[in-house]
Design a protein around this motif. Structure first.
Motif, PDB file in Angstrom:
ATOM      1  N   UNK A  76       0.787  -1.230   0.000  1.00 13.55           N
ATOM      2  CA  UNK A  76       0.000   0.000   0.000  1.00 13.55           C
ATOM      3  C   UNK A  76       0.820   1.282   0.000  1.00 13.55           C
ATOM      4  N   UNK A  77       2.095   1.194   0.371  1.00 14.06           N
ATOM      5  CA  UNK A  77       2.859   2.433   0.492  1.00 14.06           C
ATOM      6  C   UNK A  77       4.155   2.440  -0.324  1.00 14.06           C
ATOM      7  N   UNK A  78       4.873   1.331  -0.383  1.00 16.55           N
ATOM      8  CA  UNK A  78       6.101   1.305  -1.188  1.00 16.55           C
ATOM      9  C   UNK A  78       5.747   1.133  -2.666  1.00 16.55           C
ATOM     10  N   UNK A  79       4.888   0.170  -2.976  1.00 18.45           N
ATOM     11  CA  UNK A  79       4.525  -0.080  -4.375  1.00 18.45           C
ATOM     12  C   UNK A  79       3.823   1.115  -5.013  1.00 18.45           C
ATOM     13  N   UNK A  80       3.184   1.949  -4.205  1.00 22.46           N
ATOM     14  CA  UNK A  80       2.490   3.135  -4.718  1.00 22.46           C
ATOM     15  C   UNK A  80       3.357   4.394  -4.621  1.00 22.46           C
ATOM     16  N   UNK A  81       4.622   4.207  -4.235  1.00 26.52           N
ATOM     17  CA  UNK A  81       5.596   5.306  -4.123  1.00 26.52           C
ATOM     18  C   UNK A  81       5.250   6.335  -3.061  1.00 26.52           C
ATOM     19  N   UNK A  82       4.410   5.979  -2.097  1.00 26.06           N
ATOM     20  CA  UNK A  82       4.146   6.888  -0.987  1.00 26.06           C
ATOM     21  C   UNK A  82       5.266   6.790   0.033  1.00 26.06           C
ATOM     22  N   UNK A 124      12.903   6.129   8.222  1.00 30.15           N
ATOM     23  CA  UNK A 124      11.645   5.403   8.021  1.00 30.15           C
ATOM     24  C   UNK A 124      10.546   6.006   8.902  1.00 30.15           C
ATOM     25  N   UNK A 125      10.861   6.213  10.159  1.00 26.93           N
ATOM     26  CA  UNK A 125       9.881   6.761  11.103  1.00 26.93           C
ATOM     27  C   UNK A 125       9.484   8.183  10.702  1.00 26.93           C
ATOM     28  N   UNK A 126      10.441   8.983  10.288  1.00 23.81           N
ATOM     29  CA  UNK A 126      10.145  10.347   9.839  1.00 23.81           C
ATOM     30  C   UNK A 126       9.260  10.341   8.605  1.00 23.81           C
ATOM     31  N   UNK A 127       9.544   9.447   7.662  1.00 26.17           N
ATOM     32  CA  UNK A 127       8.728   9.355   6.448  1.00 26.17           C
ATOM     33  C   UNK A 127       7.293   8.983   6.804  1.00 26.17           C
ATOM     34  N   UNK A 130       5.454  11.951   8.187  1.00 23.19           N
ATOM     35  CA  UNK A 130       4.967  12.834   7.138  1.00 23.19           C
ATOM     36  C   UNK A 130       3.666  12.315   6.538  1.00 23.19           C
ATOM     37  N   UNK A 131       3.589  11.009   6.319  1.00 29.28           N
ATOM     38  CA  UNK A 131       2.361  10.422   5.771  1.00 29.28           C
ATOM     39  C   UNK A 131       1.203  10.527   6.759  1.00 29.28           C
ATOM     40  N   UNK A 132       1.501  10.437   8.033  1.00 28.43           N
ATOM     41  CA  UNK A 132       0.444  10.545   9.043  1.00 28.43           C
ATOM     42  C   UNK A 132      -0.164  11.949   9.092  1.00 28.43           C
ATOM     43  N   UNK A 133       0.586  12.954   8.653  1.00 27.15           N
ATOM     44  CA  UNK A 133       0.096  14.328   8.671  1.00 27.15           C
ATOM     45  C   UNK A 133      -0.797  14.642   7.475  1.00 27.15           C
ATOM     46  N   UNK A 134      -0.782  13.781   6.481  1.00 28.96           N
ATOM     47  CA  UNK A 134      -1.601  14.028   5.275  1.00 28.96           C
ATOM     48  C   UNK A 134      -3.078  13.883   5.562  1.00 28.96           C
TER      49      UNK A 134
END
Length: 134
Positions: A76-82, A124-127, A130-134
């Motif tokens: 859900x996140x690597x394959x979709x480049x998120x 990894x945790x920082x990335x 960032x996604x959690x803030x979206x």
């Protein structure tokens, strides 16, 4: 976590898991300093695992195993480049190293390995943050 959570409780759980990630990663320098390298690898993995769980919970994804968490992050996140492929490789490597250091006989981690993995785990945790803030 099979029960349905309210939006408020879901957000609280996501926040809690992400806080656990940040608290857990802070244990690693102390463990490294004391020479507890296998335990440091364990904490690196769990810090990333807690962050990954926070992200999956936020998106309504509830895997029941550690391997499932790794698979869902990839799907859900690597394959979709998120998340970057580097982040995906980091989580997979920590998954394997944690399993090996916890369960395999004569598996020893080193200070050099911790020095290599710590900045990757922090990224990894920082990335995920960032996604959690979206």
């Amino acid at each position: 976590m099979k029960e349905q959570l309210s939006h408020e409780n879901l957000n609280a759980l996501v926040t809690y898991r992400y806080q656990r990630a940040n608290e857990t990663i802070k244990e690693v320098p102390y463990l490294k300093q004391q020479g507890y390298y296998n335990t440091a690898v364990n904490r690196l993995y769990y810090a990333c695992y807690y962050a990954a769980i926070a992200l999956l919970i936020k998106h309504g994804i509830n895997p029941s195993t550690h391997a499932g968490v790794k698979q869902m992050i990839g799907m859900h996140f690597v394959a979709t480049n998120r998340l970057s492929r580097e982040s995906g490789r980091c989580f997979s490597l920590l998954f394997e190293r944690r399993h090996s250091s916890d369960y395999d006989d004569f598996a020893y981690s080193s200070e050099e390995e911790i020095d290599e993995l710590l900045p990757k785990a922090m990224a990894f945790i920082e990335a995920i943050g960032s996604l959690l803030k979206e």
